[in-house]
Write a protein that holds these residues in place. Structure first.
Motif, PDB file in Angstrom:
ATOM      1  N   TRP A  11       0.826  -1.215   0.000  1.00 39.96           N
ATOM      2  CA  TRP A  11       0.000   0.000   0.000  1.00 39.96           C
ATOM      3  C   TRP A  11       0.863   1.269   0.000  1.00 39.96           C
ATOM      4  O   TRP A  11       0.424   2.332  -0.421  1.00 39.96           O
ATOM      5  CB  TRP A  11      -0.952   0.034   1.206  1.00 39.96           C
ATOM      6  CG  TRP A  11      -1.883   1.205   1.130  1.00 39.96           C
ATOM      7  CD1 TRP A  11      -1.794   2.375   1.823  1.00 39.96           C
ATOM      8  CD2 TRP A  11      -3.015   1.340   0.268  1.00 39.96           C
ATOM      9  NE1 TRP A  11      -2.809   3.224   1.452  1.00 39.96           N
ATOM     10  CE2 TRP A  11      -3.568   2.609   0.490  1.00 39.96           C
ATOM     11  CE3 TRP A  11      -3.617   0.494  -0.680  1.00 39.96           C
ATOM     12  CZ2 TRP A  11      -4.697   3.074  -0.193  1.00 39.96           C
ATOM     13  CZ3 TRP A  11      -4.737   0.945  -1.367  1.00 39.96           C
ATOM     14  CH2 TRP A  11      -5.261   2.218  -1.121  1.00 39.96           C
ATOM     15  N   GLY A  15      -0.953   3.925  -2.154  1.00 37.99           N
ATOM     16  CA  GLY A  15      -1.688   4.936  -1.413  1.00 37.99           C
ATOM     17  C   GLY A  15      -1.298   6.356  -1.790  1.00 37.99           C
ATOM     18  O   GLY A  15      -2.031   7.306  -1.523  1.00 37.99           O
ATOM     19  N   LYS A  18      -3.872   7.470  -5.228  1.00 39.09           N
ATOM     20  CA  LYS A  18      -5.163   6.812  -5.043  1.00 39.09           C
ATOM     21  C   LYS A  18      -6.052   6.872  -6.277  1.00 39.09           C
ATOM     22  O   LYS A  18      -6.659   5.877  -6.665  1.00 39.09           O
ATOM     23  CB  LYS A  18      -5.902   7.430  -3.862  1.00 39.09           C
ATOM     24  CG  LYS A  18      -5.237   7.133  -2.531  1.00 39.09           C
ATOM     25  CD  LYS A  18      -6.084   7.625  -1.383  1.00 39.09           C
ATOM     26  CE  LYS A  18      -5.407   7.368  -0.052  1.00 39.09           C
ATOM     27  NZ  LYS A  18      -4.121   8.074   0.121  1.00 39.09           N
ATOM     28  N   GLY A  22      -7.431   3.778  -8.267  1.00 42.03           N
ATOM     29  CA  GLY A  22      -8.874   3.579  -8.124  1.00 42.03           C
ATOM     30  C   GLY A  22      -9.568   3.519  -9.480  1.00 42.03           C
ATOM     31  O   GLY A  22     -10.535   2.780  -9.657  1.00 42.03           O
ATOM     32  N   THR A  63     -12.012   8.115  -4.833  1.00 40.99           N
ATOM     33  CA  THR A  63     -11.142   8.523  -3.719  1.00 40.99           C
ATOM     34  C   THR A  63     -11.681   8.014  -2.388  1.00 40.99           C
ATOM     35  O   THR A  63     -10.923   7.513  -1.550  1.00 40.99           O
ATOM     36  CB  THR A  63     -11.020  10.064  -3.678  1.00 40.99           C
ATOM     37  OG1 THR A  63     -10.560  10.503  -4.963  1.00 40.99           O
ATOM     38  CG2 THR A  63     -10.026  10.517  -2.627  1.00 40.99           C
ATOM     39  N   MET A  66     -10.855   4.396  -1.971  1.00 37.09           N
ATOM     40  CA  MET A  66      -9.438   4.199  -1.665  1.00 37.09           C
ATOM     41  C   MET A  66      -9.122   4.612  -0.225  1.00 37.09           C
ATOM     42  O   MET A  66      -8.267   4.012   0.428  1.00 37.09           O
ATOM     43  CB  MET A  66      -8.563   4.985  -2.655  1.00 37.09           C
ATOM     44  CG  MET A  66      -8.706   4.515  -4.101  1.00 37.09           C
ATOM     45  SD  MET A  66      -8.252   2.775  -4.356  1.00 37.09           S
ATOM     46  CE  MET A  66      -6.486   2.923  -4.639  1.00 37.09           C
ATOM     47  N   GLU A  70      -7.543   2.439   2.685  1.00 42.98           N
ATOM     48  CA  GLU A  70      -6.402   2.931   3.468  1.00 42.98           C
ATOM     49  C   GLU A  70      -6.669   2.856   4.977  1.00 42.98           C
ATOM     50  O   GLU A  70      -5.779   2.484   5.761  1.00 42.98           O
ATOM     51  CB  GLU A  70      -6.075   4.374   3.079  1.00 42.98           C
ATOM     52  CG  GLU A  70      -4.881   4.940   3.803  1.00 42.98           C
ATOM     53  CD  GLU A  70      -4.293   6.115   3.048  1.00 42.98           C
ATOM     54  OE1 GLU A  70      -3.369   5.884   2.252  1.00 42.98           O
ATOM     55  OE2 GLU A  70      -4.782   7.243   3.223  1.00 42.98           O
TER      56      GLU A  70
END
Ligand code: HEM
Length: 147
Positions: A11, A15, A18, A22, A63, A66, A70
């Motif tokens: 990640w 991350g 994103k 995504g 978003t 994601m 996260e």
């Protein structure tokens, strides 16, 4: 243990980007089940995938998804603490017409995105680690569906 390490390490780079990741995930999702497009009832309709992907409301949802992933990655040691949040998130998705069965397809799309972005880093162990976490998230969301 090992699972958490695999998830956290993978990640770390994902991350940071994103929206592009995504988008890969949702593009795959709509390939697997195009009927899901119609559930996004935004002011600007998501008629077809390319239109959808330039719709700011849709990109916001990407978003949001994601950020939930996260949150799960950041709470691997205490996923229970997300229970109420995920239950309410499930309720919200029942309201907008999502069926719980669709989360399996979302899971496939998530794994596809991981495979695309991690390349040779996408191992059987990594796949299983992510699937285990995703299964816990979806189970909590599914508890939000009214009987
Ligand atoms: C909200 C659709 C999967 C996270 C929404 C909304 C729709 C929607 C229509 C309301 C409008 C909006 O906020 O943009 C879908 C569909 C999905 C899906 C069709 C796939 C079948 C997911 C997943 C997650 C997620 C897997 C995270 C794990 C969120 C969040 C919100 C949201 C955080 C905002 C909730 C709020 O306003 O309280 N979703 N969603 N969605 N979705 Fe999804």
């Amino acid at each position: 243990g090992k699972d958490k390490e695999l998830i956290r390490d993978s990640w770390e780079s994902l991350g940071k980007n994103k929206v592009p990741h995504g988008i890969v995930m949702f593009t795959r999702l709509f390939e697997l089940d195009p009927t899901l497009l119609s559930l996004f009832n935004y002011k600007t309709k998501c008629g077809v995938v390319p239109e959808c992907l330039s719709n700011p409301e849709f990109l916001e949802h990407v978003t949001k998804v994601m950020l939930v992933i996260e949150a799960a990655v950041n709470h691997l040691d205490d996923l229970d603490s997300l229970e109420d949040f995920l239950l309410n998130l499930g309720k919200k998705h029942q309201t907008v017409g999502v069926k719980t069965q669709s989360f399996a397809v979302v899971g496939e799309a998530l794994l596809y995105m991981l495979q695309c972005s991690l390349g040779t880093g996408y191992t059987a162990a990594l796949r299983q680690a992510w699937l285990n976490m995703y299964t816990i998230v979806v189970a909590a969301m599914t508890r939000g569906w009214a009987k």
